[in-house]
Design an enzyme around this catalytic site. Structure first.
Site, mmCIF file in Angstrom:
data_model
loop_
_atom_site.group_PDB
_atom_site.id
_atom_site.type_symbol
_atom_site.label_atom_id
_atom_site.label_comp_id
_atom_site.label_asym_id
_atom_site.label_seq_id
_atom_site.Cartn_x
_atom_site.Cartn_y
_atom_site.Cartn_z
ATOM 1 N N GLY A 1 -51.551 50.006 11.677
ATOM 2 C CA GLY A 1 -51.994 50.364 10.671
ATOM 3 C C GLY A 1 -51.893 49.545 9.844
ATOM 4 N N HIS B 1 -47.522 56.658 7.401
ATOM 5 C CA HIS B 1 -46.737 55.716 6.659
ATOM 6 C C HIS B 1 -47.968 54.455 5.701
ATOM 7 C CE1 HIS B 1 -44.572 51.597 7.060
ATOM 8 N NE2 HIS B 1 -45.143 50.675 6.840
ATOM 9 N N GLU B 2 -49.269 54.249 6.400
ATOM 10 C CA GLU B 2 -50.090 53.677 5.324
ATOM 11 C C GLU B 2 -50.535 54.272 4.445
ATOM 12 O OE1 GLU B 2 -50.237 50.880 6.420
ATOM 13 O OE2 GLU B 2 -49.857 51.312 8.216
ATOM 14 N N THR C 1 -33.366 54.998 -1.432
ATOM 15 C CA THR C 1 -33.982 54.486 0.045
ATOM 16 C C THR C 1 -31.886 53.513 -0.161
ATOM 17 O OG1 THR C 1 -34.908 53.394 -1.148
ATOM 18 C CG2 THR C 1 -35.648 55.199 0.220
ATOM 19 N N ASP D 1 -42.045 57.260 15.577
ATOM 20 C CA ASP D 1 -42.473 57.820 14.796
ATOM 21 C C ASP D 1 -41.242 59.279 15.005
ATOM 22 O OD1 ASP D 1 -45.199 57.110 14.777
ATOM 23 O OD2 ASP D 1 -46.508 58.237 14.811
HETATM 24 N N1 ARG Z 1 -46.553 48.230 11.047
HETATM 25 C C1 ARG Z 1 -47.532 48.801 10.278
HETATM 26 C C2 ARG Z 1 -47.684 49.282 8.757
HETATM 27 O O1 ARG Z 1 -46.640 47.587 8.067
HETATM 28 C C3 ARG Z 1 -47.191 50.488 10.175
HETATM 29 C C4 ARG Z 1 -45.826 50.309 11.368
HETATM 30 C C5 ARG Z 1 -46.267 52.418 11.469
HETATM 31 N N2 ARG Z 1 -45.243 52.853 12.195
HETATM 32 C C6 ARG Z 1 -44.703 54.291 13.168
HETATM 33 N N3 ARG Z 1 -43.808 54.624 13.488
HETATM 34 N N4 ARG Z 1 -46.075 54.334 13.077
HETATM 35 O O2 ARG Z 1 -48.088 48.717 7.926
HETATM 36 ZN ZN ZN Z 2 -45.873 49.100 5.753
#
Ligand code: ARG
Ligand code: ZN
Length: 434
Positions: free
Chosen positions: A237, A279-280, A310, A342
């Site tokens: 994403g 996350h997004e 954090t 996740d």
């Molecule tokens: N790599 C992606 C980003 O930089 C999302 C990472 C999401 N991780 C997950 N465990 N779903 O935004």
């Molecule tokens: Zn990210």
């Protein structure tokens, strides 16, 4: 349709000057064209209806009796019908409600959560109220049907967002922080029409994350969180930028999620629990990765991820290690803004919540409404300043009924306007939609 229906102006029983409210109680509904005219409330007994056209302003809103409430020539047979009619709808709210700007006088400044700094302030604390964000999900598939996502899987993703952002007990998100954000699929599209908040498109180029699909598909990005699912250019994403860069309001403002990582039981294990979207959306609300800008220094509000609660981290955590050391401390691998699997990412911190709520306020001010309850209506009022029901609103309401003895009321006993009606009026503005 003719406004006012050619009907009479509202006059007091004894004749004389038309009964209108003073300008201070004009409702201004600037949003929709059909509401562009100022709305006047006027009350009069049915016997007081004259048949001539007033040379003055024709009241748009006439309370004749409980079963005859005439609004711009359309008669509603009950107060509830009127409230449900959509007449009062604006793009952000409905019922007899005004959009609530995230309320309060001194609300800090955009520098409280810009690219370089976070300032934790009490006005951004989740205890200030639920912030509700309307979402549209644009599902893009290719001509073979790859990328299709059912409506129930879309809804499951919204559910996961709420579980994660609200740390709902008994869910995977329970160990996190209740940020007091709520996400809901939009019920009204940008034209004011009913919607389920999901669009479907079939386009091979768009599915490959090309072709500037957002210029065709975006719903007003000031007012809706636009999420697209497709192949996400090979990522799980992404967002094009943090809102601090000024993207809000442009068509390109968006969250893009890989279709196979979208929803509660998505196919792409170990990214199958909906946390890619969590996350997004964290980025969409102004958060950096926990590892962005490296370890930083002890000036943790201005280095690293600009957050102090954090732990510092200089590279992403992958997988689901029981522990990992980075920057000489345990990596914050349980944070939604790391890169763990996740199942292992399960929290935003209180300071991340503060920064996200600051971001909404200063960088996405038209996106959300803040409400004390979980109803789709926000706190309402009749007269400026909008957003709170105060003494001037009660005064406005009383004036609307002051011109005689209207055979109208809101509550028992039916047929007269009395104290119980005022109580009912106050209740209307705190109980949400009928
Ligand atoms: N790599 C992606 C980003 O930089 C999302 C990472 C999401 N991780 C997950 N465990 N779903 O935004
Ligand atoms: Zn990210």
């Amino acid at each position: 349709q003719q406004r006012g229906g050619g009907k009479a102006a509202c006059r007091p029983p004894a004749g004389g000057a038309p009964l209108f409210l003073p300008p201070s109680v004009v409702w201004s509904h600037p949003v929709k064209a059909k509401h562009a005219a100022a709305i006047l409330l006027a009350a009069c007994a049915s016997s007081a209806l004259a048949t001539d056209e007033s040379p003055l302003v024709r009241p748009a809103f006439q309370v004749i009796d409980d079963y005859t409430i005439v609004v711009e020539g359309v008669t509603y047979n009950s107060w509830t019908d009127l409230a449900k009619s959509g007449y009062f709808d604006t793009e952000e709210t409905h019922c007899l409600a005004r959009p609530s700007q995230i309320a309060g006088p001194a609300r800090g400044s955009a520098t409280d959560c810009n690219f370089n700094n976070t300032s934790i302030e009490s006005q951004y604390d989740p205890s200030n109220g639920l912030i509700r964000i309307p979402v549209v999900v644009h599902v893009i598939q290719n001509s073979s049907g790859t990328g299709f996502i059912s409506e129930s899987r879309v809804q499951s993703q919204i559910d996961v967002l709420n579980e994660d952002f609200q740390a709902i007990a008994g869910t995977n998100g329970a160990n996190g922080t209740n940020t007091q954000f709520e996400f809901f699929l939009a019920t009204e599209d940008p034209d004011g029409n009913p919607t389920n908040g999901i669009t479907y498109s079939t386009n091979n180029s768009w599915f490959n994350d090309s072709g500037s699909y957002w210029n065709t598909l975006a719903w007003d990005t000031d007012r809706y969180l636009n999420i697209y699912t497709n192949s996400a250019s090979g990522a799980l994403g992404y967002v094009p930028d943090l809102p601090q860069g000024g993207i809000a309001g442009s068509n390109a403002d968006r969250v893009v999620v890989l279709y196979s990582s979208f929803g509660r039981n998505a196919p792409l294990t170990p990214f199958h629990l909906g946390r890619t979207t969590t996350h997004e959306v964290g980025h969409y609300l102004g958060l950096y990765h926990t590892f962005d800008n490296g370890c930083g220094t002890s000036s943790c509000y201005t280095t690293g991820d600009r957050i102090c609660d954090t732990n510092r981290e200089n590279s992403p955590t992958f997988g689901c290690p029981g522990s990992r050391t980075s920057c000489s401390m345990p990596a914050p691998l349980d944070n939604y803004m790391d890169y763990s699997d996740d199942i292992c990412m399960e929290k935003f911190t209180p300071e991340q919540a503060n920064r996200m709520r600051c971001t909404i306020e200063h960088y996405r001010p038209d996106l959300a409404s803040e409400s004390s309850g979980n109803e789709p209506c926000s706190p309402a009022d009749l007269v400026a300043p909008f957003g709170t029901l105060d003494f001037s609103d009660v005064t406005a309401f009383l004036l609307a009924f002051s011109g005689g003895a209207p055979q109208a009321d809101l509550a028992l006993p039916i047929g007269e306007f009395d104290f119980s009606d005022i109580v009912a009026f106050l209740g209307l503005f705190s109980s949400g939609c009928p």
